[in-house]
Design an enzyme around this catalytic site. Structure first.
Site, mmCIF file in Angstrom:
data_model
loop_
_atom_site.group_PDB
_atom_site.id
_atom_site.type_symbol
_atom_site.label_atom_id
_atom_site.label_comp_id
_atom_site.label_asym_id
_atom_site.label_seq_id
_atom_site.Cartn_x
_atom_site.Cartn_y
_atom_site.Cartn_z
ATOM 1 N N HIS A 124 0.867 -1.185 0.000
ATOM 2 C CA HIS A 124 0.000 0.000 0.000
ATOM 3 C C HIS A 124 0.905 1.236 0.000
ATOM 4 O O HIS A 124 2.030 1.184 0.513
ATOM 5 C CB HIS A 124 -0.824 -0.050 1.287
ATOM 6 N N ASP A 201 2.764 -4.454 8.035
ATOM 7 C CA ASP A 201 1.544 -3.683 7.858
ATOM 8 C C ASP A 201 0.372 -4.646 8.078
ATOM 9 O O ASP A 201 0.081 -5.487 7.224
ATOM 10 C CB ASP A 201 1.536 -3.100 6.435
ATOM 11 N N GLN A 204 -4.767 -5.048 6.952
ATOM 12 C CA GLN A 204 -5.781 -5.997 6.454
ATOM 13 C C GLN A 204 -5.751 -7.325 7.200
ATOM 14 O O GLN A 204 -6.638 -8.151 6.991
ATOM 15 C CB GLN A 204 -5.568 -6.255 4.946
ATOM 16 N N LYS A 227 -10.851 -0.444 10.302
ATOM 17 C CA LYS A 227 -10.970 -1.639 9.448
ATOM 18 C C LYS A 227 -11.289 -2.875 10.290
ATOM 19 O O LYS A 227 -11.308 -3.991 9.788
ATOM 20 C CB LYS A 227 -9.667 -1.879 8.685
ATOM 21 N N CYS A 367 -4.745 2.571 -3.629
ATOM 22 C CA CYS A 367 -3.482 3.032 -3.027
ATOM 23 C C CYS A 367 -2.356 2.035 -3.258
ATOM 24 O O CYS A 367 -1.466 1.870 -2.400
ATOM 25 C CB CYS A 367 -3.629 3.307 -1.530
HETATM 26 N N1 PMP Z 1 -2.063 -0.753 4.465
HETATM 27 C C1 PMP Z 1 -3.003 -1.480 3.878
HETATM 28 C C2 PMP Z 1 -2.667 -2.864 3.405
HETATM 29 C C3 PMP Z 1 -4.282 -0.963 3.715
HETATM 30 O O1 PMP Z 1 -5.220 -1.684 3.127
HETATM 31 C C4 PMP Z 1 -4.549 0.339 4.179
HETATM 32 C C5 PMP Z 1 -5.912 0.966 4.005
HETATM 33 N N2 PMP Z 1 -6.444 0.834 2.744
HETATM 34 C C6 PMP Z 1 -3.527 1.054 4.801
HETATM 35 C C7 PMP Z 1 -2.293 0.479 4.927
HETATM 36 C C8 PMP Z 1 -3.725 2.445 5.314
HETATM 37 O O2 PMP Z 1 -4.670 2.448 6.340
HETATM 38 P P1 PMP Z 1 -5.129 3.837 6.966
HETATM 39 O O3 PMP Z 1 -5.698 4.619 5.848
HETATM 40 O O4 PMP Z 1 -6.144 3.458 7.980
HETATM 41 O O5 PMP Z 1 -3.921 4.460 7.539
#
Ligand code: PMP
Length: 539
Positions: A124, A201, A204, A227, A367
């Site tokens: 991401h 990270d 998910q 999430k 993203c």
């Molecule tokens: N890493 C991953 C794998 C994600 O799916 C996301 C959210 N789409 C993020 C990081 C970022 O999360 P946040 O916007 O809550 O900081």
């Protein structure tokens, strides 16, 4: 206990609504999950009973808020398997901030030329961009573990890249596009064999499966509350205690200090040293309630439910010739999400068509632009599931996918758009490039997320003599580009640079509400092109 969506759904009143005439089917959980009563009721309790700042007041309300907020840290530490309690759990705003905390606290201060950061092609942007910046500012080098054709990490490549120069391995546990579950325990061993740290990270993974930081032996784990059935505005960073002790704080101010003089300060104990200013108190307490909620269902049961829905959807999507899916094939365990594209229908159009039927999904690059570049697609549609989703909802998604090609024309001519959009979709004007354009502007250079280019030919007197566009964007965006090209041809370039709401005017304000990036995107691109041209000619 297996999740039983019929009873679980009672905890989520938001799911009972209709969108238009259709019952809502919420399949955008990879972006944000819904919040159960047990979690949002914490807000009422907090604000009616003990709203106060933490760690500052000697009074009863402040004491109650402080205790609940501190205990929430312990609860989240326990949730991810950290035995060190609050000393190993920092609350942040979200995964992004947690990743940045490590990037600033460790990356910026400890890395330098000769050090390597090993990350992956499936990250991401929260990981990808953050470590890029650390590398740019410190002189360290970023290396990317390849993704195989089936959407897994190439572990042989990881073993090649992770070496004695590796300072940190920064990897996602679960891909938010491919659904792949990465073997982070194995990657942690590889990192530690070379005295490197590993940051995972967990945005998910923490919501969707049991995660045990000690069994995996990861050094840092980032996750987001919104999430995992929790509120927005709160996330967490697990870090091994001795590493957090050694790291510099990344934000400065009140709460994070112990003693301050005019010229210096010392830091508070963990985790407060990393939580400068008034923290998201109620959000943190509610996040602990979310952890309780998920544990009551059972994280193993959630993992199985996620996988079952993903397999159900994936098998059926794979069976359709017009559909391309991404990530490991059906049969292999994955998290509850499926990304796909349907022949001839851009993802934005698809998600807008699904919205007509009350189905919420996400379309775009999620993203993960470099991953989509690698897949050679501008974007994908992602359906992502959570504890309350059912096979019947997946069936509704599949029906909508099957009907999409037939429904697109009616959709484009609907109130949401305009029959003029349908006209330009059917007969695009000025499509293709110009042989010798004065200027070319790609939508990729702007933020609209489309994938197209405007070509403009500008005469010496500043008149726009010709406009053309090349586009892989959605039908709406292409039709709007066509409309704009017709309208702006022959006009002075200054007028193009100053357009403001032109598309809405051209559509005679028929929008009930203008909420679609694809409608406004092309206008932003052509306006930016004209502005840059004028800036250049003035110079
Ligand atoms: N890493 C991953 C794998 C994600 O799916 C996301 C959210 N789409 C993020 C990081 C970022 O999360 P946040 O916007 O809550 O900081």
């Amino acid at each position: 206990m297996e999740p039983a969506p019929s009873t679980i759904r009672d905890d989520f009143p938001i799911l009972e609504q209709t969108v238009g005439d259709a019952p809502l089917v919420y399949l955008d959980n990879g972006a944000t999950t819904q919040t159960p009563r047990q979690v949002y009721e914490i807000f009422e309790e907090f604000y009616t009973e003990y709203n106060a700042n933490v760690h500052r007041g000697m009074h009863e309300l402040s004491h109650r808020a402080s205790v609940a907020y501190e205990q929430a840290h312990d609860r989240l530490a326990e949730f991810v398997g950290a035995s060190g309690g609050r000393k190993e759990m920092v609350f942040t705003k979200n995964s992004t901030e947690s990743i940045n905390l490590v990037a600033y606290g460790l990356g910026m201060s400890e890395l330098g030329p000769g050090d390597e950061i090993v990350t992956t092609e499936m990250e991401h942007h929260a990981m990808m961009v953050t470590w890029q910046q650390v590398a740019k500012r410190t002189g360290a080098e970023v290396k990317h573990v390849r993704v195989t054709d089936e959407g897994r990490l190439d572990l042989d490549h990881a073993a090649e890249l992770i070496g004695d120069d590796t300072a940190i391995v920064a990897v996602t546990h679960v891909s938010n596009v491919l659904g792949t579950v990465n073997p982070v325990g194995e990657l942690a061993d590889m990192a530690h064999d070379h005295d490197a740290y590993i940051l995972v990270d967990g945005a998910q993974s923490v919501p969707t499966r049991p995660v045990d930081v000690e069994a995996l032996d990861v050094d840092f784990l980032a996750f987001s509350g919104h999430k995992m059935a929790g509120p927005t505005g709160i996330g967490g960073l697990y870090g091994k205690r001795h590493l957090l002790e050694e790291m510099d704080p990344f934000l400065f101010g009140g709460e994070m200090i112990q003693h301050v003089t005019l010229t210096d300060a010392s830091w508070n104990e963990l985790p407060w040293k990393f939580e400068a200013g008034t923290p998201p108190i109620c959000e943190g307490i509610a996040l602990a309630a979310a952890a309780d909620y998920l544990d009551d269902i059972g994280m193993d049961a959630i993992r199985r439910h996620e996988n079952e829905l993903a397999q159900y959807a994936l098998e059926r999507l794979e069976a359709r010739e017009s559909v391309e899916t991404y990530g490991p094939p059906s049969g292999e365990e994955r998290t509850g999400l499926v990304s796909f594209n349907v022949d001839g229908i851009h993802g934005h159009d698809m998600s807008s068509l699904l919205d007509d039927r009350g189905i919420a999904v996400r379309a775009g690059n999620h993203c993960t632009q470099p991953l989509h570049d690698w897949l050679r697609i501008p974007g994908s549609v992602r359906a992502s599931f959570y504890v309350y989703n059912t096979e019947a909802e997946v069936d509704r998604l599949l029906e909508a996918v099957d009907a999409a090609a037939d429904e697109l024309p009616r959709h484009l001519a609907s109130d949401r758009y305009h029959d003029r959009i349908l006209d330009h979709h059917r007969n695009p004007r000025n499509a293709g490039g110009l042989a010798d354009p004065t200027l070319v502007k790609s939508s990729r250079e702007t933020t609209c997320g489309d994938d197209g280019e405007f070509h403009l030919e500008v005469a010496p007197d500043g008149t726009v003599e010709a406009i053309a566009f090349e586009s892989d964007s959605c039908a709406v965006s292409q039709a709007v580009a066509s409309m704009l090209s017709v309208h702006l041809e022959g006009r002075p370039i200054e007028e193009v640079a100053n357009v403001d709401g032109l598309v809405v005017d051209l559509l005679e304000d028929t929008f009930p509400e203008l909420r679609h990036d694809c409608v406004v995107g092309p206008e932003m691109v052509i306006k930016e092109a004209a502005r840059q041209y004028l800036e250049r000619t003035v110079e």
